[in-house]
Design an enzyme around this catalytic site. Sequence first.
Site, PDB file in Angstrom:
ATOM      1  N   SER A 277       0.870  -1.459  -0.027  1.00 33.94           N
ATOM      2  CA  SER A 277       0.148  -0.332   0.061  1.00 33.94           C
ATOM      3  C   SER A 277       0.994   1.153   0.175  1.00 33.94           C
ATOM      4  CB  SER A 277      -0.781   0.093   1.032  1.00 33.94           C
ATOM      5  OG  SER A 277      -1.626   0.777   1.214  1.00 33.94           O
ATOM      6  N   HIS A 418      -7.960  -6.233  -0.313  1.00 33.96           N
ATOM      7  CA  HIS A 418      -6.348  -5.159  -0.489  1.00 33.96           C
ATOM      8  C   HIS A 418      -5.716  -5.889   1.392  1.00 33.96           C
ATOM      9  CE1 HIS A 418      -4.030  -1.790  -0.436  1.00 33.96           C
ATOM     10  NE2 HIS A 418      -4.337  -0.876   1.058  1.00 33.96           N
TER      11      HIS A 418
END
Length: 676
Positions: A277, A418
Amino acid sequence: MPPSSPARRQGCRAIAAFLPLVAMTMPMPTAPAAEPNYDEAAVRQFTLPDPLAGPDGKPVTSAEAWRTSARPHQLQLMERFVYGRRLPAAPVTVVDAVDRADCTLAGDVAAVRLQARLKLGAAADAPTTEVLLYLPRVAHRVPVFLALNFRGNHAEHPDPAIRLSAAWMPDDKAAAIENHRATEASRGTSGHRWPVEALLSRGFGMATAYCGDVFPDRPDGRSASALASLGRPVAGDLPPDEPGAIGTWAWQLSRILDWLVTLPEVDPGKVIVVGHSRLGKAALWAGAGDERFAMVVSNESGCGGAALSRRNFGETVGVITSRFPHWFCPAFATYADRETDLPCDQHTLLSLVAPRPLVVASAVDDRWADPRGEFLACVAADPAWTITGSDGLGTRDYPPLDTPVGGPLTYYVRTGRHDLLADDWERFADVADRTLRGQPPPEADRYPAFHPLQSPLPAKPPAGATVLLPERVDAATDLTPFVGMAGGPIDWTIDDGALVVQTTEKHANHILSRALFRDADIHAEFMTAPAAKGNSGLYLHGHYEMQIYDSFGVQPPTDQDEGSLYRFNKPIVNASLPTGQWQVYDIRFIAPRRDAAGAIVKPGSVTAWLNGRVVQNGLRFTEPRSPYTPYRHGVTEHLRGVEKRLLETGAGPLFLQDHGSPTRFRNVWIRRLDTP
Ligand code: GTR
């Protein structure tokens, strides 16, 4: 395409021909700017700057010219327009001494744990960062994965000897951070993201440090960052190419590398920088700028990372620079809603890693990070690999799910959300094996990824699953998928949609599946009852027990609590729910392999999710440890036969355990991964 200067146009190469999935002739988006665009048809048309262009705007045609002219020019563009000028090196010293200890991690993995506080710079007030490094206990130098973390080293692994970070952190209930400080309960809360045991078993070292040590991740973090000690302005109007948090985190990664390469156990030419990320953005920038990193891994880094800014899909330059004004250099924000004017794009960043191995990993449900935009950036960066005479991505077609393509430039999009998962790390290690070590990755265990959705319950069984118990059990339910201990019909009861343990005095009235499996994904929904502390369990092959127990709120959980592989390893986190609520286990079980004499020649492994959280992460195990396995306690002639076949073939059943409590079960299935 909006008008651009002739010089800029010269530096652009129309890539429409090899980006068939980009809507090159579609109209501009109609979605309001505030709403993220998730419509592929509404992606604006664009042409990407040529990553091979030199300072004169013309693409170079040789590896030599790329290295001496185009690459430095492109690196400078990324500095000027996205991340800011790279920060200079600084002398790195160890404060006090390196704390070095032998330790044995879960699954009997022999390791050396190093903890070092590094001072980054010569000034008395130079910043420090705490580095945690686990190494396999072997006699040769090893490749090392280096990844910054979000919540402190102690959050990455439950090892109680890890120093608890005292640094500022964003408040985060899930990570037990209170008043911006970590607590004892923070230990291991990100453990599912850092599968140390699995990677050490494959011969890699694992290093990590907290990003907030050098730049607290908040808009006003600059004043508390390492930048002041580097003589950079921390307040007032900043120059357009002034670095922010990402530039500072990349600098931190390089300084940690300075130290890693001095260690006798570390192969200095094989340090791999990894990031997830926002920290994936930092890993890419570190790897682009510092060619000592032998390989670079971006996990779902998205906007301002591996995803093309020109694609208005998911997060955009405007959104990211207003939510996180401290991440990039000030110039980047000025390209909000005019990304097509950027003299570079994120494929430029990727191209700077060439010809070294680069993994760009996406998750299909992480649309915010624009998986396709990450793939298209790889496609557009590919010429940097080919011009250096290296293989690159090798395709322009978006790959199917869970199918890595290319190498040394590798892309994959996996099932799921995610996150950074054990399975991702295995793939990074596969690429490192093939490229840096020149060896094939270990065969087996390379099954399609498993990312179970555990909500809402009951969860639908996937295609190919063998259902042992349906979502609702009633009088009409066929219970013959199970047999009792003696091989006959089961005598458990049915109540309110569930199959209920019928306990006996011996607490050994288990039931076992007729279906046998070797490696499998296993799903079971269960509800504990107050009696006998809700004790029950899923006995995998009858040898290894995923514990069911009333462990709600127990801190810290032990290797006897729910989520543990009983007597092998405590859960990474306590994910238990109270008695009387439906709970759910999903388990990826890889059976140990045995030789003809029945001795284990390759450990088994288990990754388990409990109520939406990873509780075991690629845990390796060998011989069974419990004295209560069905083959030892309450054993029958039938079970002797089951165990004999198990030792011969590697395939065995699933047991649901009687341990004196009327535990309820429903929706139990197995999905075989192989045919033994
Ligand atoms: C999000 C941000 C992403 C990504 C992510 C993360 O809020 O929009 O770009 O960096 O944070 O780092 O978790």
